[in-house]
Write a protein that holds these residues in place. Sequence first.
Motif, PDB file in Angstrom:
ATOM      1  N   ARG A   1       0.707  -1.224  -0.026  1.00 50.67           N
ATOM      2  CA  ARG A   1       0.119  -0.076   0.168  1.00 50.67           C
ATOM      3  C   ARG A   1       0.810   1.366  -0.014  1.00 50.67           C
ATOM      4  O   ARG A   1       1.758   1.239   0.576  1.00 50.67           O
ATOM      5  CB  ARG A   1      -0.831  -0.070   1.346  1.00 50.67           C
ATOM      6  CG  ARG A   1      -1.970  -1.048   1.291  1.00 50.67           C
ATOM      7  CD  ARG A   1      -2.879  -0.978   2.583  1.00 50.67           C
ATOM      8  NE  ARG A   1      -3.588  -1.962   2.716  1.00 50.67           N
ATOM      9  CZ  ARG A   1      -4.871  -2.165   2.123  1.00 50.67           C
ATOM     10  NH1 ARG A   1      -5.240  -1.022   1.828  1.00 50.67           N
ATOM     11  NH2 ARG A   1      -5.571  -3.256   2.618  1.00 50.67           N
TER      12      ARG A   1
ATOM     13  N   PRO B   1      -6.063   7.005   1.412  1.00 52.39           N
ATOM     14  CA  PRO B   1      -7.029   8.114   0.844  1.00 52.39           C
ATOM     15  C   PRO B   1      -7.334   9.232   1.761  1.00 52.39           C
ATOM     16  O   PRO B   1      -7.834  10.383   0.992  1.00 52.39           O
ATOM     17  CB  PRO B   1      -7.989   7.219   0.421  1.00 52.39           C
ATOM     18  CG  PRO B   1      -7.983   6.322   1.379  1.00 52.39           C
ATOM     19  CD  PRO B   1      -6.649   5.926   1.607  1.00 52.39           C
TER      20      PRO B   1
ATOM     21  N   THR C   1      -7.597   4.629  10.217  1.00 50.37           N
ATOM     22  CA  THR C   1      -7.493   3.630   8.659  1.00 50.37           C
ATOM     23  C   THR C   1      -5.769   3.952   8.308  1.00 50.37           C
ATOM     24  O   THR C   1      -5.210   2.891   8.059  1.00 50.37           O
ATOM     25  CB  THR C   1      -8.090   3.996   7.637  1.00 50.37           C
ATOM     26  OG1 THR C   1      -9.705   3.567   8.061  1.00 50.37           O
ATOM     27  CG2 THR C   1      -8.182   3.057   6.530  1.00 50.37           C
TER      28      THR C   1
ATOM     29  N   ASP D   1      -3.801   0.670   8.387  1.00 53.44           N
ATOM     30  CA  ASP D   1      -3.931  -0.056   7.248  1.00 53.44           C
ATOM     31  C   ASP D   1      -2.781   0.303   6.260  1.00 53.44           C
ATOM     32  O   ASP D   1      -2.358  -0.435   5.326  1.00 53.44           O
ATOM     33  CB  ASP D   1      -5.306  -0.006   6.368  1.00 53.44           C
ATOM     34  CG  ASP D   1      -6.496  -0.588   7.173  1.00 53.44           C
ATOM     35  OD1 ASP D   1      -6.292  -1.546   8.195  1.00 53.44           O
ATOM     36  OD2 ASP D   1      -7.584  -0.199   7.070  1.00 53.44           O
ATOM     37  N   TYR D   2      -2.383   1.414   6.284  1.00 48.97           N
ATOM     38  CA  TYR D   2      -1.491   2.182   5.399  1.00 48.97           C
ATOM     39  C   TYR D   2      -0.073   2.384   6.133  1.00 48.97           C
ATOM     40  O   TYR D   2       0.879   2.793   5.416  1.00 48.97           O
ATOM     41  CB  TYR D   2      -2.057   3.411   4.785  1.00 48.97           C
ATOM     42  CG  TYR D   2      -3.212   3.107   3.766  1.00 48.97           C
ATOM     43  CD1 TYR D   2      -2.951   3.010   2.547  1.00 48.97           C
ATOM     44  CD2 TYR D   2      -4.624   3.248   4.370  1.00 48.97           C
ATOM     45  CE1 TYR D   2      -4.242   2.771   1.659  1.00 48.97           C
ATOM     46  CE2 TYR D   2      -5.643   2.901   3.386  1.00 48.97           C
ATOM     47  CZ  TYR D   2      -5.479   2.881   2.481  1.00 48.97           C
ATOM     48  OH  TYR D   2      -6.699   2.659   1.196  1.00 48.97           O
TER      49      TYR D   2
ATOM     50  N   ASP E   1     -14.591  -0.540   4.908  1.00 44.75           N
ATOM     51  CA  ASP E   1     -14.634  -1.539   3.930  1.00 44.75           C
ATOM     52  C   ASP E   1     -16.078  -2.164   3.411  1.00 44.75           C
ATOM     53  O   ASP E   1     -16.622  -2.365   4.511  1.00 44.75           O
ATOM     54  CB  ASP E   1     -13.581  -2.828   4.388  1.00 44.75           C
ATOM     55  CG  ASP E   1     -13.376  -3.836   3.239  1.00 44.75           C
ATOM     56  OD1 ASP E   1     -12.876  -3.394   2.035  1.00 44.75           O
ATOM     57  OD2 ASP E   1     -13.904  -4.927   3.435  1.00 44.75           O
TER      58      ASP E   1
ATOM     59  N   ALA F   1      -7.754  -5.558  -0.546  1.00 43.46           N
ATOM     60  CA  ALA F   1      -7.993  -4.217  -1.060  1.00 43.46           C
ATOM     61  C   ALA F   1      -8.569  -4.154  -2.413  1.00 43.46           C
ATOM     62  O   ALA F   1      -8.380  -3.375  -2.970  1.00 43.46           O
ATOM     63  CB  ALA F   1      -6.440  -3.776  -1.335  1.00 43.46           C
TER      64      ALA F   1
ATOM     65  N   ASP G   1     -11.281  -2.856  -3.385  1.00 39.52           N
ATOM     66  CA  ASP G   1     -11.867  -1.646  -3.349  1.00 39.52           C
ATOM     67  C   ASP G   1     -11.132  -0.392  -3.329  1.00 39.52           C
ATOM     68  O   ASP G   1     -11.715   0.769  -3.396  1.00 39.52           O
ATOM     69  CB  ASP G   1     -13.179  -1.455  -2.471  1.00 39.52           C
ATOM     70  CG  ASP G   1     -14.222  -2.359  -2.711  1.00 39.52           C
ATOM     71  OD1 ASP G   1     -14.736  -2.319  -3.939  1.00 39.52           O
ATOM     72  OD2 ASP G   1     -15.065  -3.220  -1.912  1.00 39.52           O
ATOM     73  N   ASP G   2      -9.815  -0.517  -3.007  1.00 36.72           N
ATOM     74  CA  ASP G   2      -8.793   0.511  -2.711  1.00 36.72           C
ATOM     75  C   ASP G   2      -8.158   0.886  -4.083  1.00 36.72           C
ATOM     76  O   ASP G   2      -7.324   0.198  -4.613  1.00 36.72           O
ATOM     77  CB  ASP G   2      -7.906   0.221  -1.886  1.00 36.72           C
ATOM     78  CG  ASP G   2      -6.974   1.110  -1.221  1.00 36.72           C
ATOM     79  OD1 ASP G   2      -7.024   2.448  -1.932  1.00 36.72           O
ATOM     80  OD2 ASP G   2      -6.106   0.910  -0.350  1.00 36.72           O
TER      81      ASP G   2
ATOM     82  N   HIS H   1      -6.175   3.023  -4.557  1.00 36.41           N
ATOM     83  CA  HIS H   1      -4.637   3.683  -4.223  1.00 36.41           C
ATOM     84  C   HIS H   1      -3.770   2.273  -4.084  1.00 36.41           C
ATOM     85  O   HIS H   1      -2.544   2.516  -4.179  1.00 36.41           O
ATOM     86  CB  HIS H   1      -4.705   4.172  -2.903  1.00 36.41           C
ATOM     87  CG  HIS H   1      -5.530   5.626  -2.798  1.00 36.41           C
ATOM     88  ND1 HIS H   1      -4.875   6.872  -3.423  1.00 36.41           N
ATOM     89  CD2 HIS H   1      -6.610   5.912  -2.472  1.00 36.41           C
ATOM     90  CE1 HIS H   1      -5.789   7.896  -3.182  1.00 36.41           C
ATOM     91  NE2 HIS H   1      -6.852   6.921  -2.601  1.00 36.41           N
TER      92      HIS H   1
END
Length: 277
Positions: free
Chosen positions: A5, A9, A15, A19-20, A80, A218, A220-221, A223
């Motif tokens: 990642r 966003p 998040t 997550d990132y 998510d 991921a 739907d991500d 990025h």
Amino acid sequence: MTATRREAPHHNKLTCYIDYHCRRPECVERYTQQNRARRLAHANGTWDKLIDAEPVRQHLLALHAAGISIYRVASLTGMDYKGVRIYTQHGYKNSEPRRRRITPEVAARILAIKAEDVGPSKVDATGSRRRVQALAAIGWPGETVAVRAGLHPRHISTLLQQPTILASTAQGIADAYDDLRYRSARRNRVSKRVATRTRNRAAAKRWPPPKYWDESGAIDDPHFTPEYKLTQAEILAEEARWLMDIGGLTRTQAAERLGKDRSYIDRVLGPEYEAAA
């Protein structure tokens, strides 16, 4: 092979930190304060335990009836899609039952969505496009997916070239994906010729199958850059491009950051990529 990642966003929720792996000072402080508040609540005996998720489920069903899809709710709450869906039905695997308990924080975020304030809208098409491609990787042609999603079969390819689509369309594609991802195309009236042609086309374009997206989490991500079946040289080239295009580094600086010789970076990027000093 797993992808990495990059930039989150947004930087207004936990998040980005979780997550990132964002480590901006303000994001680290937000995470630290949340942990401090949680520990203090535990010590004082005031920590909110899980609560009944049935009100959330009923709210989601009411929103869906009003034209606000679960996909749209996920987009509005920054959650998510699967994290919202699980409160209305079982998970992607039947062994994962519908969740009947929920944290007060998540419940509040979902219950704050009001149909009269939101209305049907458009969402990013990345997740929908990836779902159609993932199904193609296991033999499901786009036309069949379109029909299962309630769309005209001839419009699916054009539709997925758009940056955004209606939330209701995204929901239909997500539902079709959930329904078809564990089914055999050959055993469901897709001819061997069509299924093989579809899989071959997906393989040529290196479209990841559902299993890959399950592992990355991921789908739907927008990025997230998938690295499905990429060679090490291709991955390195992608990293170098990102460092130069987004990070503003020169080609020499990118080579140093990646721990490679400038000549090797030149080779993996190829002559078609405009040289930087």
